[in-house]
Design a protein around this motif. Structure first.
Motif, mmCIF file in Angstrom:
data_model
loop_
_atom_site.group_PDB
_atom_site.id
_atom_site.type_symbol
_atom_site.label_atom_id
_atom_site.label_comp_id
_atom_site.label_asym_id
_atom_site.label_seq_id
_atom_site.Cartn_x
_atom_site.Cartn_y
_atom_site.Cartn_z
ATOM 1 N N UNK A 1 1.018 -1.090 -0.039
ATOM 2 C CA UNK A 1 -0.328 -0.033 0.130
ATOM 3 C C UNK A 1 0.914 1.146 -0.128
ATOM 4 N N UNK A 2 1.664 1.380 0.518
ATOM 5 C CA UNK A 2 3.275 2.550 0.258
ATOM 6 C C UNK A 2 4.018 2.629 -1.088
ATOM 7 N N UNK A 3 3.631 1.501 -2.012
ATOM 8 C CA UNK A 3 3.670 1.591 -3.077
ATOM 9 C C UNK A 3 5.481 0.434 -3.680
ATOM 10 N N UNK A 4 5.697 -1.051 -2.424
ATOM 11 C CA UNK A 4 6.760 -1.133 -2.753
ATOM 12 C C UNK A 4 5.807 -2.784 -3.268
ATOM 13 N N UNK A 5 7.512 -3.011 -3.853
ATOM 14 C CA UNK A 5 7.054 -4.964 -4.656
ATOM 15 C C UNK A 5 7.892 -4.914 -4.334
ATOM 16 N N UNK A 6 7.212 -6.945 -4.624
ATOM 17 C CA UNK A 6 8.409 -7.719 -3.992
ATOM 18 C C UNK A 6 9.604 -8.009 -5.157
ATOM 19 N N UNK A 7 10.606 -8.504 -4.538
ATOM 20 C CA UNK A 7 11.076 -8.482 -5.147
ATOM 21 C C UNK A 7 12.733 -10.158 -4.689
ATOM 22 N N UNK A 8 12.024 -10.769 -3.765
ATOM 23 C CA UNK A 8 12.619 -11.813 -3.999
ATOM 24 C C UNK A 8 11.727 -12.674 -3.158
ATOM 25 N N UNK A 9 11.921 -14.105 -3.132
ATOM 26 C CA UNK A 9 11.209 -15.087 -1.929
ATOM 27 C C UNK A 9 11.281 -14.843 -1.258
ATOM 28 N N UNK A 10 10.512 -15.527 -0.155
ATOM 29 C CA UNK A 10 10.048 -15.598 1.578
ATOM 30 C C UNK A 10 11.833 -16.158 1.809
ATOM 31 N N UNK A 11 11.841 -15.577 2.644
ATOM 32 C CA UNK A 11 13.523 -16.164 3.385
ATOM 33 C C UNK A 11 13.009 -16.173 5.057
ATOM 34 N N UNK A 12 14.179 -16.057 5.758
ATOM 35 C CA UNK A 12 14.087 -16.195 6.382
ATOM 36 C C UNK A 12 15.193 -16.117 7.706
ATOM 37 N N UNK A 13 14.987 -14.335 8.210
ATOM 38 C CA UNK A 13 16.265 -13.760 9.525
ATOM 39 C C UNK A 13 15.923 -13.534 10.208
ATOM 40 N N UNK A 14 16.893 -14.079 10.873
ATOM 41 C CA UNK A 14 16.165 -13.973 12.466
ATOM 42 C C UNK A 14 14.954 -15.031 13.086
ATOM 43 N N UNK A 15 15.021 -16.276 12.333
ATOM 44 C CA UNK A 15 13.785 -17.706 12.285
ATOM 45 C C UNK A 15 12.202 -16.270 11.804
ATOM 46 N N UNK A 16 12.456 -15.874 11.221
ATOM 47 C CA UNK A 16 11.236 -14.621 11.035
ATOM 48 C C UNK A 16 10.605 -14.756 9.361
ATOM 49 N N UNK A 17 10.167 -15.225 8.354
ATOM 50 C CA UNK A 17 10.396 -14.982 7.393
ATOM 51 C C UNK A 17 9.798 -13.566 6.796
ATOM 52 N N UNK A 18 10.954 -13.107 6.311
ATOM 53 C CA UNK A 18 10.958 -11.808 5.295
ATOM 54 C C UNK A 18 10.925 -12.164 3.708
ATOM 55 N N UNK A 19 10.470 -10.865 2.796
ATOM 56 C CA UNK A 19 10.834 -10.928 1.842
ATOM 57 C C UNK A 19 11.128 -9.616 1.573
ATOM 58 N N UNK A 20 12.319 -9.890 0.061
ATOM 59 C CA UNK A 20 12.609 -7.896 0.050
ATOM 60 C C UNK A 20 11.722 -7.175 -1.074
ATOM 61 N N UNK A 21 11.682 -5.891 -0.462
ATOM 62 C CA UNK A 21 10.366 -5.509 -1.455
ATOM 63 C C UNK A 21 11.470 -3.933 -1.888
ATOM 64 N N UNK A 22 11.224 -3.612 -3.047
ATOM 65 C CA UNK A 22 11.418 -2.496 -3.740
ATOM 66 C C UNK A 22 10.228 -1.504 -3.886
ATOM 67 N N UNK A 23 10.810 -0.220 -3.783
ATOM 68 C CA UNK A 23 9.891 1.095 -3.986
ATOM 69 C C UNK A 23 10.827 1.641 -4.264
ATOM 70 N N UNK A 24 10.562 1.317 -6.800
ATOM 71 C CA UNK A 24 11.100 2.536 -7.657
ATOM 72 C C UNK A 24 10.675 4.204 -7.544
#
Length: 149
Positions: A126-149
């Motif tokens: 909703x802030x304009x970010x788009x998902x640019x990676x698969x989901x990965x674990x960081x410190x045991x929490x599911x994360x994804x990289x997102x990009x705002x162009x």
């Protein structure tokens, strides 16, 4: 809500203490995720600390904005939080709008990348970010990289 961004040396000792306490309260205690909170990026010359304070001067919302090349090739926003006493009133959206504005002011030609917790993907979209990676674990929490162009 009063919004201000500071470089590390501009923060008062009280502000620094309060923002670190809030980050530990939210990310380490509340999310039950022990990790090295102090990562050496807070004190970099280009790092910006965005504080949203209430009328009493308490920090209600916080985000750390990093220059391109620190965490990602792009500028980045992280350590995004709203204190428990400030949740539910749209403060998180204001926080992200202000954090994006700070990143654009300092690095107008850079994209903005974040490592978002998976459960917050819709919020960041909703802030304009788009998902640019698969989901990965960081410190045991599911994360994804997102990009705002």
């Amino acid at each position: 809500m009063q919004w201000n961004d500071y470089g590390f040396i501009e923060l008062t000792t009280e502000q620094l203490y309060e923002l670190i306490k809030l980050r530990i309260d939210v990310f380490v205690v509340e999310q039950n995720c022990p990790y090295p909170e102090l990562d050496g990026k807070d004190s970099l010359a280009d790092t910006r600390h965005l504080l949203g304070c209430d009328k009493q001067g308490r920090i209600v919302a916080y985000a750390r904005i990093l220059a391109p090349g620190v965490s990602y090739p792009d500028a980045s926003i992280g350590r995004v939080l709203v204190a428990e006493y400030g949740r539910g009133g749209g403060v998180a959206h204001q926080l992200m709008q202000n954090a994006i504005a700070v990143a654009r002011a300092y690095w107008p030609d850079a994209n903005i990348q974040i490592g978002a917790q998976e459960y917050l993907a819709d919020f960041y979209q909703r802030q304009g970010f788009m998902q640019v990676s698969d989901v990965y674990l960081e410190d045991g929490i599911p994360h994804m990289d997102m990009l705002l162009s």
